[in-house]
Motif scaffolding. Structure first.
Motif, PDB file in Angstrom:
ATOM      1  N   UNK A   1       0.823  -1.213   0.000  1.00  0.00           N
ATOM      2  CA  UNK A   1       0.000   0.000   0.000  1.00  0.00           C
ATOM      3  C   UNK A   1       0.853   1.258   0.000  1.00  0.00           C
ATOM      4  N   UNK A   2       1.883   1.271   0.826  1.00  0.00           N
ATOM      5  CA  UNK A   2       2.761   2.441   0.852  1.00  0.00           C
ATOM      6  C   UNK A   2       3.427   2.643  -0.502  1.00  0.00           C
ATOM      7  N   UNK A   3       3.891   1.563  -1.093  1.00  0.00           N
ATOM      8  CA  UNK A   3       4.594   1.679  -2.379  1.00  0.00           C
ATOM      9  C   UNK A   3       3.634   1.995  -3.529  1.00  0.00           C
ATOM     10  N   UNK A   4       2.379   1.595  -3.407  1.00  0.00           N
ATOM     11  CA  UNK A   4       1.379   1.914  -4.434  1.00  0.00           C
ATOM     12  C   UNK A   4       0.839   3.334  -4.291  1.00  0.00           C
ATOM     13  N   UNK A   5       0.579   3.733  -3.065  1.00  0.00           N
ATOM     14  CA  UNK A   5      -0.181   4.959  -2.825  1.00  0.00           C
ATOM     15  C   UNK A   5       0.653   6.194  -2.527  1.00  0.00           C
ATOM     16  N   UNK A   6       1.840   6.016  -2.011  1.00  0.00           N
ATOM     17  CA  UNK A   6       2.589   7.162  -1.497  1.00  0.00           C
ATOM     18  C   UNK A   6       3.833   7.512  -2.298  1.00  0.00           C
ATOM     19  N   UNK A   7       3.991   6.916  -3.460  1.00  0.00           N
ATOM     20  CA  UNK A   7       5.198   7.134  -4.256  1.00  0.00           C
ATOM     21  C   UNK A   7       5.463   8.615  -4.529  1.00  0.00           C
TER      22      UNK A   7
ATOM     23  N   UNK B   1      -5.452   0.177   5.621  1.00  0.00           N
ATOM     24  CA  UNK B   1      -4.882   0.016   4.285  1.00  0.00           C
ATOM     25  C   UNK B   1      -5.582  -1.116   3.556  1.00  0.00           C
ATOM     26  N   UNK B   2      -5.748  -0.921   2.257  1.00  0.00           N
ATOM     27  CA  UNK B   2      -6.361  -1.926   1.388  1.00  0.00           C
ATOM     28  C   UNK B   2      -5.548  -1.957   0.092  1.00  0.00           C
ATOM     29  N   UNK B   3      -5.325  -3.145  -0.430  1.00  0.00           N
ATOM     30  CA  UNK B   3      -4.639  -3.251  -1.719  1.00  0.00           C
ATOM     31  C   UNK B   3      -5.432  -2.521  -2.796  1.00  0.00           C
ATOM     32  N   UNK B   4      -4.743  -1.892  -3.717  1.00  0.00           N
ATOM     33  CA  UNK B   4      -5.410  -1.064  -4.731  1.00  0.00           C
ATOM     34  C   UNK B   4      -6.396  -1.856  -5.590  1.00  0.00           C
ATOM     35  N   UNK B   5      -6.166  -3.149  -5.766  1.00  0.00           N
ATOM     36  CA  UNK B   5      -7.112  -3.981  -6.520  1.00  0.00           C
ATOM     37  C   UNK B   5      -8.483  -4.033  -5.853  1.00  0.00           C
TER      38      UNK B   5
ATOM     39  N   UNK C   1      -3.471  11.588   8.875  1.00  0.00           N
ATOM     40  CA  UNK C   1      -3.420  11.253   7.454  1.00  0.00           C
ATOM     41  C   UNK C   1      -2.436  12.200   6.771  1.00  0.00           C
ATOM     42  N   UNK C   2      -1.751  11.689   5.779  1.00  0.00           N
ATOM     43  CA  UNK C   2      -0.848  12.551   5.027  1.00  0.00           C
ATOM     44  C   UNK C   2      -1.641  13.657   4.352  1.00  0.00           C
ATOM     45  N   UNK C   3      -1.169  14.870   4.503  1.00  0.00           N
ATOM     46  CA  UNK C   3      -1.862  16.059   4.015  1.00  0.00           C
ATOM     47  C   UNK C   3      -2.190  15.979   2.519  1.00  0.00           C
ATOM     48  N   UNK C   4      -1.324  15.336   1.747  1.00  0.00           N
ATOM     49  CA  UNK C   4      -1.520  15.249   0.295  1.00  0.00           C
ATOM     50  C   UNK C   4      -2.261  13.984  -0.145  1.00  0.00           C
ATOM     51  N   UNK C   5      -2.797  13.224   0.812  1.00  0.00           N
ATOM     52  CA  UNK C   5      -3.517  11.994   0.480  1.00  0.00           C
ATOM     53  C   UNK C   5      -5.015  12.303   0.348  1.00  0.00           C
ATOM     54  N   UNK C   6      -5.372  12.935  -0.757  1.00  0.00           N
ATOM     55  CA  UNK C   6      -6.752  13.399  -0.938  1.00  0.00           C
ATOM     56  C   UNK C   6      -7.756  12.250  -0.977  1.00  0.00           C
ATOM     57  N   UNK C   7      -7.371  11.106  -1.507  1.00  0.00           N
ATOM     58  CA  UNK C   7      -8.276   9.955  -1.551  1.00  0.00           C
ATOM     59  C   UNK C   7      -8.685   9.533  -0.136  1.00  0.00           C
ATOM     60  N   UNK C   8      -7.700   9.422   0.751  1.00  0.00           N
ATOM     61  CA  UNK C   8      -7.986   9.012   2.128  1.00  0.00           C
ATOM     62  C   UNK C   8      -8.785  10.094   2.863  1.00  0.00           C
ATOM     63  N   UNK C   9      -8.423  11.347   2.667  1.00  0.00           N
ATOM     64  CA  UNK C   9      -9.138  12.438   3.339  1.00  0.00           C
ATOM     65  C   UNK C   9     -10.614  12.427   2.946  1.00  0.00           C
ATOM     66  N   UNK C  10     -10.894  12.224   1.676  1.00  0.00           N
ATOM     67  CA  UNK C  10     -12.299  12.145   1.220  1.00  0.00           C
ATOM     68  C   UNK C  10     -13.023  10.977   1.885  1.00  0.00           C
ATOM     69  N   UNK C  11     -12.349   9.840   1.978  1.00  0.00           N
ATOM     70  CA  UNK C  11     -12.930   8.662   2.627  1.00  0.00           C
ATOM     71  C   UNK C  11     -13.259   8.968   4.086  1.00  0.00           C
TER      72      UNK C  11
END
Length: 158
Positions: free
Chosen positions: A24-30, A89-93, A121-131
């Motif tokens: 998840x970190x490597x998929x979402x936070x690159x 965390x959830x796998x992107x699939x 939450x990371x400030x730039x993680x808009x997907x998570x913030x919306x969730x």
């Protein structure tokens, strides 16, 4: 898809949780955290953490495969009455399949006796913030710079 949410118990589930954490970190936070941090965040390190801190963790299983997890805890003496969703965390699939919702529901159920729920939450993680906003969490203006990540976290409360 027959997703089962259950307490993390077995070594296989801990290894699966570690994989989801790492992946998840490597998929979402690159593009959100420093490449140096991601290079140091190894699968082995995530496994070490999964075995070191297995409590208060629920996993989402698709068959025998761990596809997501949630961790939560009460803040104790530091902040009585405050419970925290520490990680989800959830796998992107599995984005958009309802797995994240099931995990959040379980985490919040375990924190139901706390008058305040919080998460970072990371400030730039808009997907998570919306969730999180869909669950009634709101930014409270508190933030902290995480130098090792090269990023800023914000606190959201409910």
């Amino acid at each position: 898809m027959g997703i089962i949410i259950k307490a993390m118990e077995t070594d296989s589930e801990k290894k699966g949780k570690a994989y989801v954490h790492w992946k998840s970190w490597h998929e979402s936070y690159e593009n959100i955290v420093s490449k140096d941090y991601l290079n140091k965040l190894t699968l082995e390190k995530c496994e070490e953490w999964a075995f070191q801190w297995p409590e208060n963790t629920y996993v989402a299983l698709d068959g025998d495969k761990v596809v997501g997890f949630v961790c939560y805890f009460g803040k104790g003496k530091d902040a009585p009455g405050v419970g925290e969703i520490n990680a989800i965390y959830v796998l992107s699939d599995y984005y958009g399949t309802g797995v994240s919702k099931k995990l959040m529901d379980v985490g919040l159920e375990h924190l139901k006796d706390y008058h305040t729920k919080e998460l970072w939450v990371l400030k730039d993680n808009s997907r998570a913030i919306s969730f999180y906003k869909k669950y009634g969490f709101k930014e409270d203006g508190t933030q902290k710079e995480i130098k090792s990540l090269g990023a800023t976290e914000i606190r959201m409360v409910k």
